[in-house]
Every structure is written in C-alpha cells, then in structure tokens.
Write a protein that holds these residues in place. Structure first.
Motif, PDB file in Angstrom:
ATOM      1  N   ALA A 107       0.832  -1.207   0.000  1.00  0.00           N
ATOM      2  CA  ALA A 107       0.000   0.000   0.000  1.00  0.00           C
ATOM      3  C   ALA A 107       0.865   1.255   0.000  1.00  0.00           C
ATOM      4  O   ALA A 107       0.567   2.233  -0.691  1.00  0.00           O
ATOM      5  N   ALA A 108       1.952   1.237   0.757  1.00  0.00           N
ATOM      6  CA  ALA A 108       2.842   2.401   0.790  1.00  0.00           C
ATOM      7  C   ALA A 108       3.484   2.633  -0.568  1.00  0.00           C
ATOM      8  O   ALA A 108       3.543   3.770  -1.054  1.00  0.00           O
ATOM      9  N   LEU A 109       3.950   1.582  -1.206  1.00  0.00           N
ATOM     10  CA  LEU A 109       4.565   1.727  -2.530  1.00  0.00           C
ATOM     11  C   LEU A 109       3.559   2.231  -3.563  1.00  0.00           C
ATOM     12  O   LEU A 109       3.869   3.120  -4.373  1.00  0.00           O
ATOM     13  N   LEU A 110       2.361   1.677  -3.539  1.00  0.00           N
ATOM     14  CA  LEU A 110       1.328   2.114  -4.481  1.00  0.00           C
ATOM     15  C   LEU A 110       0.935   3.561  -4.227  1.00  0.00           C
ATOM     16  O   LEU A 110       0.786   4.355  -5.164  1.00  0.00           O
ATOM     17  N   GLY A 111       0.793   3.928  -2.971  1.00  0.00           N
ATOM     18  CA  GLY A 111       0.411   5.301  -2.636  1.00  0.00           C
ATOM     19  C   GLY A 111       1.469   6.312  -3.050  1.00  0.00           C
ATOM     20  O   GLY A 111       1.159   7.361  -3.612  1.00  0.00           O
ATOM     21  N   ILE A 112       2.716   6.016  -2.774  1.00  0.00           N
ATOM     22  CA  ILE A 112       3.800   6.938  -3.146  1.00  0.00           C
ATOM     23  C   ILE A 112       3.884   7.054  -4.657  1.00  0.00           C
ATOM     24  O   ILE A 112       4.030   8.157  -5.197  1.00  0.00           O
ATOM     25  N   ASN A 113       3.792   5.933  -5.352  1.00  0.00           N
ATOM     26  CA  ASN A 113       3.864   5.955  -6.812  1.00  0.00           C
ATOM     27  C   ASN A 113       2.711   6.758  -7.412  1.00  0.00           C
ATOM     28  O   ASN A 113       2.909   7.564  -8.324  1.00  0.00           O
ATOM     29  N   SER A 114       1.523   6.577  -6.908  1.00  0.00           N
ATOM     30  CA  SER A 114       0.364   7.305  -7.422  1.00  0.00           C
ATOM     31  C   SER A 114       0.454   8.786  -7.103  1.00  0.00           C
ATOM     32  O   SER A 114       0.133   9.631  -7.936  1.00  0.00           O
ATOM     33  N   TRP A 115       0.893   9.127  -5.912  1.00  0.00           N
ATOM     34  CA  TRP A 115       0.960  10.532  -5.510  1.00  0.00           C
ATOM     35  C   TRP A 115       2.035  11.277  -6.300  1.00  0.00           C
ATOM     36  O   TRP A 115       1.886  12.450  -6.596  1.00  0.00           O
ATOM     37  N   GLN A 116       3.130  10.601  -6.640  1.00  0.00           N
ATOM     38  CA  GLN A 116       4.195  11.241  -7.409  1.00  0.00           C
ATOM     39  C   GLN A 116       3.773  11.528  -8.837  1.00  0.00           C
ATOM     40  O   GLN A 116       4.333  12.401  -9.482  1.00  0.00           O
ATOM     41  N   ARG A 117       2.815  10.810  -9.354  1.00  0.00           N
ATOM     42  CA  ARG A 117       2.369  11.018 -10.733  1.00  0.00           C
ATOM     43  C   ARG A 117       1.510  12.266 -10.891  1.00  0.00           C
ATOM     44  O   ARG A 117       1.205  12.667 -11.986  1.00  0.00           O
ATOM     45  N   VAL A 118       1.101  12.842  -9.767  1.00  0.00           N
ATOM     46  CA  VAL A 118       0.313  14.061  -9.803  1.00  0.00           C
ATOM     47  C   VAL A 118       1.242  15.213  -9.433  1.00  0.00           C
ATOM     48  O   VAL A 118       1.850  15.210  -8.382  1.00  0.00           O
ATOM     49  N   GLY A 119       1.330  16.206 -10.322  1.00  0.00           N
ATOM     50  CA  GLY A 119       2.205  17.341 -10.065  1.00  0.00           C
ATOM     51  C   GLY A 119       1.650  18.276  -9.019  1.00  0.00           C
ATOM     52  O   GLY A 119       0.514  18.137  -8.555  1.00  0.00           O
ATOM     53  N   ASP A 120       2.451  19.264  -8.624  1.00  0.00           N
ATOM     54  CA  ASP A 120       2.038  20.235  -7.614  1.00  0.00           C
ATOM     55  C   ASP A 120       0.879  21.101  -8.070  1.00  0.00           C
ATOM     56  O   ASP A 120       0.092  21.578  -7.276  1.00  0.00           O
TER      57      ASP A 120
END
Length: 128
Positions: free
Chosen positions: A77-90
């Motif tokens: 879950a942590a890996l998926l969450g970090i990967n998904s959150w990084q794909r969205v820019g600021d």
C-alpha cells in the motif's frame, strides 16, 4: 519559451472552443481524469495501509504469519500510494516523467551565478 500575450489569448480561445465542442476530449487532454485516478489510488492505498496495520496487530495475537501478511499489505500500500501521488504534479496536472539526469537545483544555479559575477568583477579589476 514564453508565449506572447496574443498567443496566450489565442490559446485560451482554442481551449474554450474545444471545451464547448467536446468536453470529454478536453477533459481527457487536460489530464484531470488521470489526476483523479491517481488521487483515488493514493486514497485507497492509505486505507489499505491502515488495514495492514490492523492485520499486523491482530497477527501478534493470532499467529506470526498473519503479522507478516499485514506487513506485506502495508508495504504494498505504501509503494502504491507513493507511486500514485508522485504522478500528480504540484499544480494538479499529471507530472511528466523525468528523462535523463535530473536538472540542477536553484541553489546550485545561484552559486554559479555568484561565481560568474565574481569572475566578471575580477576581469574588470573591481575585486582584489
């Protein structure tokens, strides 16, 4: 390269006409649907992480193998969450993957600017 004022106005008019003609296509091209998908994945990953913590704690009382499963759920879950959150820019737009070496940070460029300024002063005889 910055756009001129006339080019910006023309671009805004094109975007408005595209939005009026085909809202689904405009939504897809703007990336807002992709942003929603990645935010939803990040939220589900957060919930999965909490579930993993619960399984980990329950596994302490039941069996150590259950705790290992809970830890694996948390890790995934942590890996998926970090990967998904990084794909969205600021700015709320999908971020582009970096290609090549990372660009230098602004402090490095400030440092280089200061060095260049000192070099120019020395060449002009202003700094001893």
């Amino acid at each position: 390269m910055a756009l001129s004022e006339q080019e910006r106005k023309l671009l805004e008019q094109l975007e408005a006409s595209l939005m009026a003609d085909d809202p689904k296509l405009a939504d897809r091209l703007s990336g807002s649907a992709e942003v929603r998908v990645h935010r939803r994945r990040a939220a589900l990953a957060g919930l999965s992480f909490v579930l993993g913590v619960a399984v980990l704690i329950a596994g302490v009382q039941v069996h150590p193998a259950v705790s290992v499963v809970g830890f694996l759920i948390m890790l995934g879950a942590a890996l998926l969450g970090i990967n998904s959150w990084q794909r969205v820019g600021d700015d709320g737009q999908p971020s582009k993957p970096q290609q090549g070496p990372p660009k230098s940070d602004p402090p490095t460029s400030d440092f280089m600017d200061r060095l260049e300024e000192r070099w120019r002063k020395r060449q002009q005889g202003g700094d001893n």
